[in-house]
Design a protein around this motif. Sequence first.
Motif, mmCIF file in Angstrom:
data_model
loop_
_atom_site.group_PDB
_atom_site.id
_atom_site.type_symbol
_atom_site.label_atom_id
_atom_site.label_comp_id
_atom_site.label_asym_id
_atom_site.label_seq_id
_atom_site.Cartn_x
_atom_site.Cartn_y
_atom_site.Cartn_z
ATOM 1 N N PRO A 178 -4.343 1.440 8.586
ATOM 2 C CA PRO A 178 -5.635 1.027 8.042
ATOM 3 C C PRO A 178 -6.591 2.210 8.033
ATOM 4 N N PRO A 179 -7.417 2.345 6.986
ATOM 5 C CA PRO A 179 -8.306 3.516 6.901
ATOM 6 C C PRO A 179 -9.266 3.623 8.077
ATOM 7 N N GLN A 180 -9.543 2.493 8.753
ATOM 8 C CA GLN A 180 -10.463 2.519 9.880
ATOM 9 C C GLN A 180 -9.900 3.292 11.070
ATOM 10 N N PRO A 194 -6.149 -4.364 10.352
ATOM 11 C CA PRO A 194 -7.302 -3.597 10.849
ATOM 12 C C PRO A 194 -7.971 -4.308 12.024
ATOM 13 N N ILE A 223 -16.699 2.318 -0.635
ATOM 14 C CA ILE A 223 -15.248 2.452 -0.721
ATOM 15 C C ILE A 223 -14.915 3.616 -1.651
ATOM 16 N N LYS A 257 -9.224 0.913 -2.135
ATOM 17 C CA LYS A 257 -8.725 -0.042 -1.159
ATOM 18 C C LYS A 257 -9.627 -1.278 -1.119
ATOM 19 N N GLY A 261 -8.832 -2.872 3.910
ATOM 20 C CA GLY A 261 -7.891 -1.768 3.929
ATOM 21 C C GLY A 261 -6.443 -2.137 3.710
ATOM 22 N N GLN A 262 -6.135 -3.417 3.471
ATOM 23 C CA GLN A 262 -4.743 -3.847 3.401
ATOM 24 C C GLN A 262 -4.147 -3.788 2.004
ATOM 25 N N THR A 283 -4.156 -2.050 -2.095
ATOM 26 C CA THR A 283 -4.553 -0.971 -2.996
ATOM 27 C C THR A 283 -4.686 -1.551 -4.385
#
Length: 635
Positions: A55-57, A116, A559, A576, A580-581, A583
């Motif tokens: 996840p991007p976090q 996330p 984003i 995203k 974040g899950q 695309t």
Amino acid sequence: MRLPRLRHMKFLSDRLGTFAFSAFAVVLVLMISLAASAQSAVPRFERSECTFVPPPQTASLRPECGYLVVPQVRGKPQGRTLRLAVVIYRAKEPSNALPLLLLHGGPGGEGGIRNPWPPLLSPLTRNRDMVIFDVRGSGLSEPQLCPGFYESTSPVFNRRSRQEREQGYNEAVRACAERLKAEGIEPSAYSTAINAADAIDLRRTLGYTRWDVYGVSYGTHLARELMRKDAAAIHAVVLVSPGSWSGAEAAQDAFTQQRALERVFAACATQPACHAAFPTLEKDSYEVYEELSQRPLEVHINSSGNPTTVWLDGERFLREIPHQLVSFRAVALPLLINELRRGDRSGAARQLLGSGMMGPWYPLGHLVNCNDYGAAYPASVVALKSKLRPAFRTIADDIREHCDGWLQQLPRNNQPRLVSGIPTLILNGEIDPHGGDLRTSELVTGLKHAYVYEVRGRGHESLGSCSDSVVERFIEDPTRVPDASCLTNVQQIAFATQKPNPTTLVFFITSTIETPTQFAGEWKVELQFPGQPLIFELKTDGSTLTGVLQPPRAGLQPIEIFDGKIDGNTMTFKFKSPDGQRTITLIGTLSADEIAFRREVEGPAPGGRPGISLFGPAGPQTFTAKRKSKGPDEK
């Protein structure tokens, strides 16, 4: 005289050399044997490269990946083994703080590694490890249990009669059960007790003597099993959105859903605008159920280019209600019920049904529930039905819960009440259709050191930043009552009384070079789902495209778009979803003052339900934006 002695010494030296070599060979063989034995022993932990997209976090964290290798059947280490995916986010500043084990919901579906998690965004990551594993048969772990069962079986529930639905579902279950047998998958090897044994093996192979445990939804059930089986190794426990603990999960859910809906009725009655708009909301709800039961509504849905026909009867109406009992959807629930009763019934039905997909649950979830409770189901259903209104009794006996199709022999488990002194924090949503009244439930009565909080206006979902802060304070010191004062400031749902405007999608495209791009300008399109405007701010040098999507709601970060490019009259870029899950790819083709967009989505449906927004799999597949104004550098 010396020569014979020298010959004797040489003979002795040769013999000693042979002996030393033989001893060395024996030691070498033994070392190789021990190494091979260690590599083949189970349980064991095997480190590996991280193959998932985090996840991007979690960009600032240090993930370490691997697999816990365990026997499929406990007690048979020489039989088939399973590799369970594990990720450890190492502490930024390692200390003596205990690691935190994160247990995901389901069971089944995407697991927990790609989730996330709120604790991953908290200060807790500074000095403690975060450990996540996908339980066997879930997410990135082995085995895959009838891949595609969820998606391929879902259309069965769109059939007109319950008899047709049950026949189609039972056929799908038999086919899956036969497939599991053919693949050497042992159905009895999938239960909460076995998942707990896997978690204990994981702790030991990673070298942890103690840890804290954080479970969400089904993960709270697994956390309770760990409290039974591995109490000495658990320092504190957090249970977020715990579900029912009865073997009759559908009957228990029918009861908690009835209770959650009654809370919506009561909340609407206390809001002057809602009460004035819908003075007979509760009565209307049950009349909608009766009307649909007598005359099912045929609903045509076109989701992502896949036309679907759904027969919406009273039973399906009630089964869709839990998906509306999350905060952002519950806002419109009274309005939706009113529309089904006396307004735009077709439009309201399409909103209720979303993509038209009603999940049959995952095979793993069936195996776990059936192995956990088995023969306890029928007796529990009878006991609970007496608490239900007639409408909800129709969903208390769920065809999806019949275990005899999954297991040849049903276990007779008698789960003892959990009695524990482990400090435990329990957080539940006020309108959670899967959580009962926790203050008086069996879940709490056996816990000697429990703190229980209910979050106003929340369902079976993320409980918000205030709840996350309560968790952080509890984990830091579980011996003290956590400061939960912020929960008093959480607002009740303000119900909508009028249809919301459709979402407006806006593109501001500017050029970063002197030669203006033909895409420059402001473009707009109205999408047929409610929500706040979504604004893209994009820049291009004629070939590459950069920029951001401004957040759909306050409190979120912009984003970033990526892989943006322009090739002739075609623009392409990705971004995203807020969690974040997923695309999302937008491919736009320019023609005069219009851009015809095609949308593609990769990744799981949010919460197992295909969302209808720009970020959801069931959202618009195509749409056309029209130019409202040209860029400042274009004549």
